[in-house]
Enzyme design. Sequence first.
Site, PDB file in Angstrom:
ATOM      1  N   GLY A 226       0.827  -1.213   0.000  1.00 13.82           N
ATOM      2  CA  GLY A 226       0.000   0.000   0.000  1.00 13.82           C
ATOM      3  C   GLY A 226       0.852   1.250   0.000  1.00 13.82           C
ATOM      4  O   GLY A 226       0.532   2.239   0.669  1.00 13.82           O
ATOM      5  N   ALA A 227       1.937   1.223  -0.808  1.00 12.30           N
ATOM      6  CA  ALA A 227       2.894   2.346  -0.805  1.00 12.30           C
ATOM      7  C   ALA A 227       2.480   3.466  -1.761  1.00 12.30           C
ATOM      8  O   ALA A 227       3.242   4.405  -1.964  1.00 12.30           O
ATOM      9  CB  ALA A 227       4.286   1.828  -1.171  1.00 12.30           C
TER      10      ALA A 227
ATOM     11  N   GLY B 289      -1.337   7.652   1.187  1.00 10.74           N
ATOM     12  CA  GLY B 289      -1.463   7.795   2.634  1.00 10.74           C
ATOM     13  C   GLY B 289      -0.235   7.404   3.443  1.00 10.74           C
ATOM     14  O   GLY B 289       0.909   7.769   3.126  1.00 10.74           O
TER      15      GLY B 289
ATOM     16  N   SER C 286      -4.978  -0.446  14.231  1.00 14.17           N
ATOM     17  CA  SER C 286      -5.778   0.750  14.488  1.00 14.17           C
ATOM     18  C   SER C 286      -6.302   0.698  15.912  1.00 14.17           C
ATOM     19  O   SER C 286      -6.648  -0.387  16.411  1.00 14.17           O
ATOM     20  CB  SER C 286      -6.956   0.790  13.513  1.00 14.17           C
TER      21      SER C 286
ATOM     22  N   TYR D 295     -14.669  -3.432   9.751  1.00 12.19           N
ATOM     23  CA  TYR D 295     -13.273  -2.985   9.602  1.00 12.19           C
ATOM     24  C   TYR D 295     -12.538  -3.078  10.942  1.00 12.19           C
ATOM     25  O   TYR D 295     -11.424  -3.601  11.019  1.00 12.19           O
ATOM     26  CB  TYR D 295     -13.259  -1.553   9.062  1.00 12.19           C
TER      27      TYR D 295
HETATM   28  N1  LIG Z   1      -6.223   6.741   8.019  1.00 15.63           N
HETATM   29  C1  LIG Z   1      -6.399   6.427   9.303  1.00 15.63           C
HETATM   30  O1  LIG Z   1      -6.930   7.222  10.096  1.00 15.63           O
HETATM   31  C2  LIG Z   1      -5.948   5.086   9.814  1.00 15.63           C
HETATM   32  C3  LIG Z   1      -6.127   4.809  11.179  1.00 15.63           C
HETATM   33  C4  LIG Z   1      -5.725   3.583  11.676  1.00 15.63           C
HETATM   34  C5  LIG Z   1      -5.136   2.645  10.835  1.00 15.63           C
HETATM   35  N2  LIG Z   1      -4.980   2.936   9.503  1.00 15.63           N
HETATM   36  C6  LIG Z   1      -4.365   1.894   8.658  1.00 15.63           C
HETATM   37  O2  LIG Z   1      -3.286   2.452   7.944  1.00 15.63           O
HETATM   38  C7  LIG Z   1      -3.079   1.703   6.744  1.00 15.63           C
HETATM   39  C8  LIG Z   1      -2.907   2.643   5.580  1.00 15.63           C
HETATM   40  O3  LIG Z   1      -4.150   3.291   5.326  1.00 15.63           O
HETATM   41  P1  LIG Z   1      -4.237   4.801   4.830  1.00 15.63           P
HETATM   42  O4  LIG Z   1      -5.026   5.512   5.869  1.00 15.63           O
HETATM   43  O5  LIG Z   1      -2.930   5.312   4.446  1.00 15.63           O
HETATM   44  O6  LIG Z   1      -5.235   4.635   3.570  1.00 15.63           O
HETATM   45  P2  LIG Z   1      -5.038   4.913   2.016  1.00 15.63           P
HETATM   46  O7  LIG Z   1      -4.570   6.292   1.762  1.00 15.63           O
HETATM   47  O8  LIG Z   1      -6.339   4.506   1.408  1.00 15.63           O
HETATM   48  O9  LIG Z   1      -3.880   3.895   1.595  1.00 15.63           O
HETATM   49  C9  LIG Z   1      -4.134   2.518   1.573  1.00 15.63           C
HETATM   50  C10 LIG Z   1      -3.126   1.850   0.673  1.00 15.63           C
HETATM   51  O10 LIG Z   1      -3.437   0.440   0.621  1.00 15.63           O
HETATM   52  C11 LIG Z   1      -3.621   0.065  -0.735  1.00 15.63           C
HETATM   53  N3  LIG Z   1      -4.629  -0.974  -0.895  1.00 15.63           N
HETATM   54  C12 LIG Z   1      -5.888  -0.997  -0.397  1.00 15.63           C
HETATM   55  N4  LIG Z   1      -6.514  -2.089  -0.807  1.00 15.63           N
HETATM   56  C13 LIG Z   1      -5.641  -2.782  -1.578  1.00 15.63           C
HETATM   57  C14 LIG Z   1      -5.716  -3.989  -2.297  1.00 15.63           C
HETATM   58  N5  LIG Z   1      -6.828  -4.747  -2.307  1.00 15.63           N
HETATM   59  N6  LIG Z   1      -4.627  -4.393  -2.993  1.00 15.63           N
HETATM   60  C15 LIG Z   1      -3.498  -3.657  -2.988  1.00 15.63           C
HETATM   61  N7  LIG Z   1      -3.366  -2.503  -2.335  1.00 15.63           N
HETATM   62  C16 LIG Z   1      -4.437  -2.071  -1.637  1.00 15.63           C
HETATM   63  C17 LIG Z   1      -4.087   1.325  -1.433  1.00 15.63           C
HETATM   64  O11 LIG Z   1      -3.913   1.207  -2.827  1.00 15.63           O
HETATM   65  P3  LIG Z   1      -5.001   1.894  -3.803  1.00 15.63           P
HETATM   66  O12 LIG Z   1      -4.819   3.359  -3.616  1.00 15.63           O
HETATM   67  O13 LIG Z   1      -4.669   1.374  -5.151  1.00 15.63           O
HETATM   68  O14 LIG Z   1      -6.344   1.421  -3.314  1.00 15.63           O
HETATM   69  C18 LIG Z   1      -3.186   2.349  -0.774  1.00 15.63           C
HETATM   70  O15 LIG Z   1      -1.908   2.334  -1.335  1.00 15.63           O
HETATM   71  C19 LIG Z   1      -4.280   0.768   6.619  1.00 15.63           C
HETATM   72  O16 LIG Z   1      -3.920  -0.522   7.024  1.00 15.63           O
HETATM   73  C20 LIG Z   1      -5.295   1.361   7.575  1.00 15.63           C
HETATM   74  O17 LIG Z   1      -6.192   0.393   8.057  1.00 15.63           O
HETATM   75  C21 LIG Z   1      -5.352   4.132   8.978  1.00 15.63           C
END
Ligand SMILES: NC(=O)c1ccc[n+]([C@@H]2O[C@H](COP(=O)([O-])OP(=O)(O)OC[C@H]3O[C@@H](n4cnc5c(N)ncnc54)[C@H](OP(=O)(O)O)[C@@H]3O)[C@@H](O)[C@H]2O)c1
Length: 295
Positions: A16-17, A20, A145, A171
């Site tokens: 997921g690089a 975010g 999370s 989730y």
């Molecule tokens: N944002 C928050 O407040 C928060 C809080 C707690 C934990 N987290 C955790 O932090 C991590 C990163 O999330 P983020 O907030 O940075 O969200 P984000 O901006 O949506 O980034 C998520 C990344 O994961 C990739 N991804 C999602 N589904 C995928 C799939 N089926 N196959 C391959 N790649 C996939 C996305 O690729 P695409 O762009 O191509 O979909 C993107 O690169 C997650 O595990 C999330 O649960 C986030």
Amino acid sequence: MTNMSHEQKPVLLVTGATSGVGHAVAADLAAHGARVLLGARSTGSGHAAASAIRSRTPGAELEVVAADLSDMKQVRSLAGQVRQHTTRLDGLVLNAGEVRTRRQLTPDGFETNFATNYLSGFLLTHLLLPLLTDSAPARIVVLSSSNHAHIKHLDLDALSAGTDFRHIRTYSTRKLLTVLFVAEFARRLHGTGVTANAADPGFVRTNLGRHTTGPFWLFLKLTRPFQASPAKAARTPVYLATAPEIATTTGGYFANSRPAKPSPLSQDPAIARKLWGLSGDLLTQRDLASSEELT
Ligand SMILES: NC(=O)c1ccc[n+]([C@@H]2O[C@H](COP(=O)([O-])OP(=O)(O)OC[C@H]3O[C@@H](n4cnc5c(N)ncnc54)[C@H](OP(=O)(O)O)[C@@H]3O)[C@@H](O)[C@H]2O)c1
């Protein structure tokens, strides 16, 4: 984070690089001298992410590996791509995640939140474990999370098909699985030189909410100005992946680069052991992994 030695350039995979937190983690690791394999859903988005990182860190050593992690056959393909790119792996950052507030099943018949946020990491870890063990000391960092603590009861049999589906709670349940996974990994892999720790990145301004619906979607939109930047959120996972003082720490749960308290349920060894067994069974029964790969 201290600069890494160039003679022994560490190699890390960040899933997921492309967006975010994961993008910020990959950028930070690359800026400090690591060779980073960028896990992307598609090669196009991976190369766009690589260009963005190189614009800030010219000469960054980056390679793209692509797979849709909701599809376990593609997870297998991702592991194969990693092995083609490198003969050592010092770190695996299991960051890719998504929030689906409508129940959908993947081609393997798994509920999507379960497949992407949890099972893909379980399988990828096993497939890359020989590489990690050969490269030890090596580290696994799992993005969890604080939401996991909202879940007080877990129906293990309902998880994979999502018969327990309840909007955003689904989730949160799948993020609880990541903490259980880290605890069980630490128990089983103790002494191998491969550690695993969970990172809570906080509440972060990312694209995570784009598949959400209803009041939760509105909540994310309205609170956006108060959410942390991905660069700030990347600090805890980068710390877990690199800090010398926690080289042997395993099975931990961290927030703000400090040990934090995970929920009591997430630390129940009987549930963690059952989840581990169940995850293996789900994969072997569908011929998505062999029992040898999962030992
Ligand atoms: N944002 C928050 O407040 C928060 C809080 C707690 C934990 N987290 C955790 O932090 C991590 C990163 O999330 P983020 O907030 O940075 O969200 P984000 O901006 O949506 O980034 C998520 C990344 O994961 C990739 N991804 C999602 N589904 C995928 C799939 N089926 N196959 C391959 N790649 C996939 C996305 O690729 P695409 O762009 O191509 O979909 C993107 O690169 C997650 O595990 C999330 O649960 C986030």
